[in-house]
Structure formats: C-alpha cells, structure tokens
Design a protein around this motif. Structure first.
Motif, PDB file in Angstrom:
ATOM      1  N   TRP A 130       0.831  -1.212   0.000  1.00 50.22           N
ATOM      2  CA  TRP A 130       0.000   0.000   0.000  1.00 50.22           C
ATOM      3  C   TRP A 130       0.866   1.262   0.000  1.00 50.22           C
ATOM      4  N   LEU A 131       1.905   1.279   0.831  1.00 49.52           N
ATOM      5  CA  LEU A 131       2.788   2.448   0.882  1.00 49.52           C
ATOM      6  C   LEU A 131       3.547   2.614  -0.440  1.00 49.52           C
ATOM      7  N   ALA A 132       3.921   1.488  -1.061  1.00 54.93           N
ATOM      8  CA  ALA A 132       4.583   1.567  -2.366  1.00 54.93           C
ATOM      9  C   ALA A 132       3.643   2.176  -3.404  1.00 54.93           C
ATOM     10  N   ALA A 133       2.366   1.809  -3.320  1.00 60.07           N
ATOM     11  CA  ALA A 133       1.376   2.378  -4.237  1.00 60.07           C
ATOM     12  C   ALA A 133       1.230   3.878  -4.006  1.00 60.07           C
ATOM     13  N   LYS A 134       1.321   4.291  -2.755  1.00 62.77           N
ATOM     14  CA  LYS A 134       1.246   5.722  -2.439  1.00 62.77           C
ATOM     15  C   LYS A 134       2.412   6.475  -3.083  1.00 62.77           C
ATOM     16  N   ARG A 135       3.583   5.870  -3.029  1.00 58.88           N
ATOM     17  CA  ARG A 135       4.751   6.497  -3.660  1.00 58.88           C
ATOM     18  C   ARG A 135       4.556   6.585  -5.173  1.00 58.88           C
ATOM     19  N   ASN A 136       3.961   5.534  -5.751  1.00 58.49           N
ATOM     20  CA  ASN A 136       3.737   5.517  -7.193  1.00 58.49           C
ATOM     21  C   ASN A 136       2.676   6.523  -7.624  1.00 58.49           C
ATOM     22  N   GLU A 137       1.828   6.935  -6.671  1.00 54.60           N
ATOM     23  CA  GLU A 137       0.836   7.968  -6.970  1.00 54.60           C
ATOM     24  C   GLU A 137       1.480   9.336  -7.120  1.00 54.60           C
ATOM     25  N   GLY A 138       2.739   9.428  -6.729  1.00 56.76           N
ATOM     26  CA  GLY A 138       3.447  10.693  -6.847  1.00 56.76           C
ATOM     27  C   GLY A 138       3.614  11.441  -5.548  1.00 56.76           C
ATOM     28  N   LEU A 139       3.231  10.810  -4.419  1.00 56.54           N
ATOM     29  CA  LEU A 139       3.418  11.469  -3.127  1.00 56.54           C
ATOM     30  C   LEU A 139       4.905  11.568  -2.814  1.00 56.54           C
ATOM     31  N   ALA A 140       5.284  12.644  -2.165  1.00 59.18           N
ATOM     32  CA  ALA A 140       6.682  12.842  -1.784  1.00 59.18           C
ATOM     33  C   ALA A 140       7.100  11.776  -0.771  1.00 59.18           C
ATOM     34  N   PRO A 141       8.361  11.337  -0.812  1.00 58.31           N
ATOM     35  CA  PRO A 141       8.832  10.327   0.161  1.00 58.31           C
ATOM     36  C   PRO A 141       8.570  10.737   1.607  1.00 58.31           C
ATOM     37  N   ALA A 142       8.727  12.024   1.908  1.00 64.84           N
ATOM     38  CA  ALA A 142       8.482  12.483   3.276  1.00 64.84           C
ATOM     39  C   ALA A 142       7.014  12.344   3.656  1.00 64.84           C
ATOM     40  N   THR A 143       6.119  12.538   2.691  1.00 62.44           N
ATOM     41  CA  THR A 143       4.689  12.394   2.943  1.00 62.44           C
ATOM     42  C   THR A 143       4.336  10.937   3.226  1.00 62.44           C
ATOM     43  N   VAL A 144       4.901  10.032   2.436  1.00 62.96           N
ATOM     44  CA  VAL A 144       4.657   8.601   2.643  1.00 62.96           C
ATOM     45  C   VAL A 144       5.189   8.167   4.006  1.00 62.96           C
ATOM     46  N   LEU A 145       6.365   8.678   4.376  1.00 70.89           N
ATOM     47  CA  LEU A 145       6.929   8.353   5.683  1.00 70.89           C
ATOM     48  C   LEU A 145       6.037   8.864   6.800  1.00 70.89           C
ATOM     49  N   LYS A 146       5.467  10.045   6.633  1.00 69.07           N
ATOM     50  CA  LYS A 146       4.564  10.601   7.639  1.00 69.07           C
ATOM     51  C   LYS A 146       3.317   9.738   7.785  1.00 69.07           C
ATOM     52  N   ILE A 147       2.771   9.270   6.668  1.00 71.89           N
ATOM     53  CA  ILE A 147       1.611   8.380   6.708  1.00 71.89           C
ATOM     54  C   ILE A 147       1.949   7.119   7.497  1.00 71.89           C
ATOM     55  N   LYS A 148       3.112   6.557   7.202  1.00 75.78           N
ATOM     56  CA  LYS A 148       3.541   5.337   7.894  1.00 75.78           C
ATOM     57  C   LYS A 148       3.681   5.578   9.392  1.00 75.78           C
ATOM     58  N   MET A 149       4.259   6.702   9.778  1.00 72.94           N
ATOM     59  CA  MET A 149       4.481   6.992  11.193  1.00 72.94           C
ATOM     60  C   MET A 149       3.155   7.139  11.941  1.00 72.94           C
ATOM     61  N   ILE A 150       2.183   7.804  11.320  1.00 68.84           N
ATOM     62  CA  ILE A 150       0.872   7.982  11.968  1.00 68.84           C
ATOM     63  C   ILE A 150       0.165   6.640  12.091  1.00 68.84           C
ATOM     64  N   PHE A 151       0.227   5.817  11.043  1.00 69.08           N
ATOM     65  CA  PHE A 151      -0.395   4.495  11.059  1.00 69.08           C
ATOM     66  C   PHE A 151       0.226   3.636  12.160  1.00 69.08           C
ATOM     67  N   SER A 152       1.543   3.670  12.261  1.00 67.47           N
ATOM     68  CA  SER A 152       2.246   2.910  13.293  1.00 67.47           C
ATOM     69  C   SER A 152       1.879   3.402  14.682  1.00 67.47           C
ATOM     70  N   ARG A 153       1.718   4.711  14.822  1.00 68.08           N
ATOM     71  CA  ARG A 153       1.351   5.296  16.108  1.00 68.08           C
ATOM     72  C   ARG A 153       0.022   4.750  16.607  1.00 68.08           C
TER      73      ARG A 153
END
Length: 382
Positions: A150-173
């Motif tokens: 899912w996160l790889a798909a987010k990157r392929n959508e054109g989201l910035a790497p920092a944005t994808v990392l932020k999504i991951k951090m919130i999900f993990s939280r």
C-alpha cells in the motif's frame, strides 16, 4: 437426527423434511460434522461438539459458498482441535472481538486532539490516506506485506517520500497507542516491520544581509502592516513563526531583553534572548494581549502571513524562499559572526546538538580567520 455418509452428491440432494423448520444431517464418518437444511431452502455446514458439558457449534460455511470437500476438510481439522482440548467457537468469538481499524483510528484521533499540537495534520493524513484504505479491516488482518504494498502504491501515486513516511508513522502510532491501551489485535505492530528508505528532505536556504534588507523593505510596502515587524523579528531571533505569532505581551521583558515561549515544538518552554534591534522592533508594536493580534479578532493572535509573505518575497526577488528559511538565516548570521554552535542551539531552542550540527559548515569563515590569526601570530618575530 438423520445420519448418512455425507458426500458432495448427498449434500446436494439433501432437503429439509416436510413440516419442519430445519433438518440436521450428521455425517457418519466425521463426528459432529453436520449439514443443516432449512425450510427456506438454505443449507450450512457446521461442526457440533461438547465442551465442558455444553453443546457448541462452529459454522464452517454456507452450502453455496464452500465446496463439500473444503467443508469436510475443515470439519476434520476442527474436530482434531476439539479432541486436543481446543474450542473453535471461543477462538472465533475472540477473533470477532478484534475491532476494525476505524475504531482504533477514532481513539487515536481523540488522543491526538487532547495531547498533540499538530492534531489537524494527523487528522488530515488519517482521513485522506489511512482510513479510506483500512477502516473496515480488522486489526489482526493488517499485515506488514499488505502495508508495504500500500505504501509503495502511495509512492507511485506521486506522493513525496516524506509524505509517505509521515503516513507510515501515523499508522504505526495507532498500533502503539492500541498496545498501550490493551486493545485486542494491537499486541503486534505490523507497520514497524515495514522498511523505509531514509528521507533527506532538509533544505538549507540562507538569505544574505543584502537579501534580508530587500525582504524587509518589501514587507514594509505590504498591505499587511504587521509583516515587516514579523519578518524582522524572525531574522533577529530565529524563532519559529508559530512561536512568534502566538507570543503575548505578558511574556515579554524588554528590560531583561527576553521573550518567554511557554511551549515550543520540542514540548519545552524557553527564553528567547532579544538583541537591541529586536527590542526596538517590539517596543514599537501596539500594546495588547498579543504582539501580533488577528485584525479581525484582537482577542486572538495572527495565525498566518501566507499571502503577504509570498508577495513580499517575490517583490524582493526571492521566489521559493520559505518563511522557515528565516530561522536558518538567523542561525547562519550568528555562526558566521563567530558564535559557537552550542550557543546557537540554545538560542534556537534545539532539543539536541544534532539539530544544530547542520550549521557547522557555515563556520568555515570563522575557522579560517582563526587559523590565519594563529599563522600571523606564529610569523611574528620574538
């Protein structure tokens, strides 16, 4: 209690007996394996068993949803579990007790609203990215592999790497909070195992003294009458823009030349030292509750200078300059004037030396002056 050797053919032909609500056909090869035929025409496979003197049943599946071979194989596996002392129905009930992610997300956002200064950011990421994908998924069904895809798909959508990392951090939280609260299904955090490439999005843009003068001049010509003072103080103090815009007169001590910040990004309070030039700027501001009151509601402070800032920087010939770059610029002026990094970090309110280390290369001129002074001293005759 009709008994027969259940086969694919006999299961297909089995019907509810006339004038009965349902008829159960027990298999004579697998103990407890039963086909329930209802007067409505529906059929379902079950395994029925005794547990601590009580009869229980585990629904294997509807006749139309599962093949006979698969149903019988499942019945044999479940029967083995019962013989070994297990309780499939209790396990199924426990699995159903695991909440879906939407429930955990609601608890996460409620906690963030109480304790997190950037709640709106968390809420935005949750509602735009995480909840649409995972809301209806049980926590135990969220695994590292599916999250990674899912996160790889987010990157392929054109989201910035920092944005994808932020999504991951919130999900993990979410899972970290769930584990702290004892929420079923949060004993393991599937997001933690997902690897992320390090993100290097640090931008270091510093204005020169000439550029700073042009910027202040452009701010003075702005329709926002507070902009020039804000820009000047950001350059003179190195404060974060949110700290400055929310500053209160009650926290300013012009005699001691300090401005108290009750809560900073690091969660700590601090005193910002004020140069005489900063004191002069503040002393010329109108008195009230806030240094920079909201023009529409003086009981509240100004929250943004976006439009005025963008116009002023373009007029000054500095397109792309961020308001946060003024904080970096304040640091660069201090470092290049010979101020050591420890002192710069204290002024900026950094929580650790690593945050200040980014400015170490700026001290090159100061270091060169030091070795030149040493060389000059060495060359002097005794």
């Amino acid at each position: 209690m009709p008994k027969l050797t259940l086969t694919s053919a006999s299961a297909l032909l089995a019907q509810c007996e006339p004038k009965k609500r349902k008829t159960d056909y027990y298999d004579d090869t697998v103990t407890g394996f039963v086909l329930e035929c209802r007067s409505s025409g529906g059929k379902s496979y079950y395994l029925r068993f005794d547990q601590a003197g009580r009869q229980k049943q585990f629904k294997i599946g509807r006749f139309e949803d599962i093949t006979f071979a698969a149903a019988k194989k499942a019945a044999q596996k479940l029967r083995s579990e019962v013989v070994m002392g297990g309780d499939p129905s209790a396990r199924k009930a426990e699995a159903k007790a695991v909440p879906v992610y939407a429930e955990l997300a609601a608890m996460h956002m409620a906690d963030a609203e109480l304790h997190q200064r950037s709640f709106t950011t968390t809420k935005g990421y949750m509602e735009k990215h995480i909840i649409p994908k995972w809301a209806k998924v049980r926590l135990t069904d969220i695994d590292s592999r599916s999250v990674a895809h899912w996160l790889a798909a987010k990157r392929n959508e054109g989201l910035a790497p920092a944005t994808v990392l932020k999504i991951k951090m919130i999900f993990s939280r979410s899972f970290e909070l769930g584990a702290r609260w004892g929420i079923s299904g949060c004993d393991k955090n599937p997001i933690r195992a997902v690897q992320s490439k390090p993100v290097n999005n640090a931008r270091q843009r510093y204005v020169t003294a000439d550029e700073a003068a042009k910027l202040i001049a452009a701010a003075e010509a702005s329709r926002n009458r507070q902009l020039a003072a804000i820009v000047s103080l950001l350059l003179l103090t190195g404060m974060r823009v949110s700290e400055l815009l929310s500053a209160k007169w009650a926290n300013v001590d012009l005699d001691r030349r300090t401005l108290f910040v009750p809560t900073s990004k690091t969660g700590r309070s601090r005193f910002v030292p004020l140069a005489q030039a900063a004191v002069d700027v503040i002393d010329n501001l109108p008195r009230g509750e806030f240094l920079f009151p909201n023009p529409r509601d003086p009981a509240k402070h100004l929250t943004t200078i976006k439009h005025g800032w963008q116009t002023a920087r373009d007029v000054a010939g500095l397109p792309g300059l961020r308001i946060h770059d003024l904080r970096h610029s304040a640091a660069s002026f201090m470092v290049n004037s010979g101020v050591d990094l420890f002192a710069v970090g204290k002024v900026l309110g950094h929580a650790n030396v690593a945050s200040t280390a980014r400015y170490s290369h700026l001290a090159n001129d100061t270091l060169l002056a030091a070795v030149e002074a040493g060389a000059a001293k060495q060359a002097q005759p005794t």
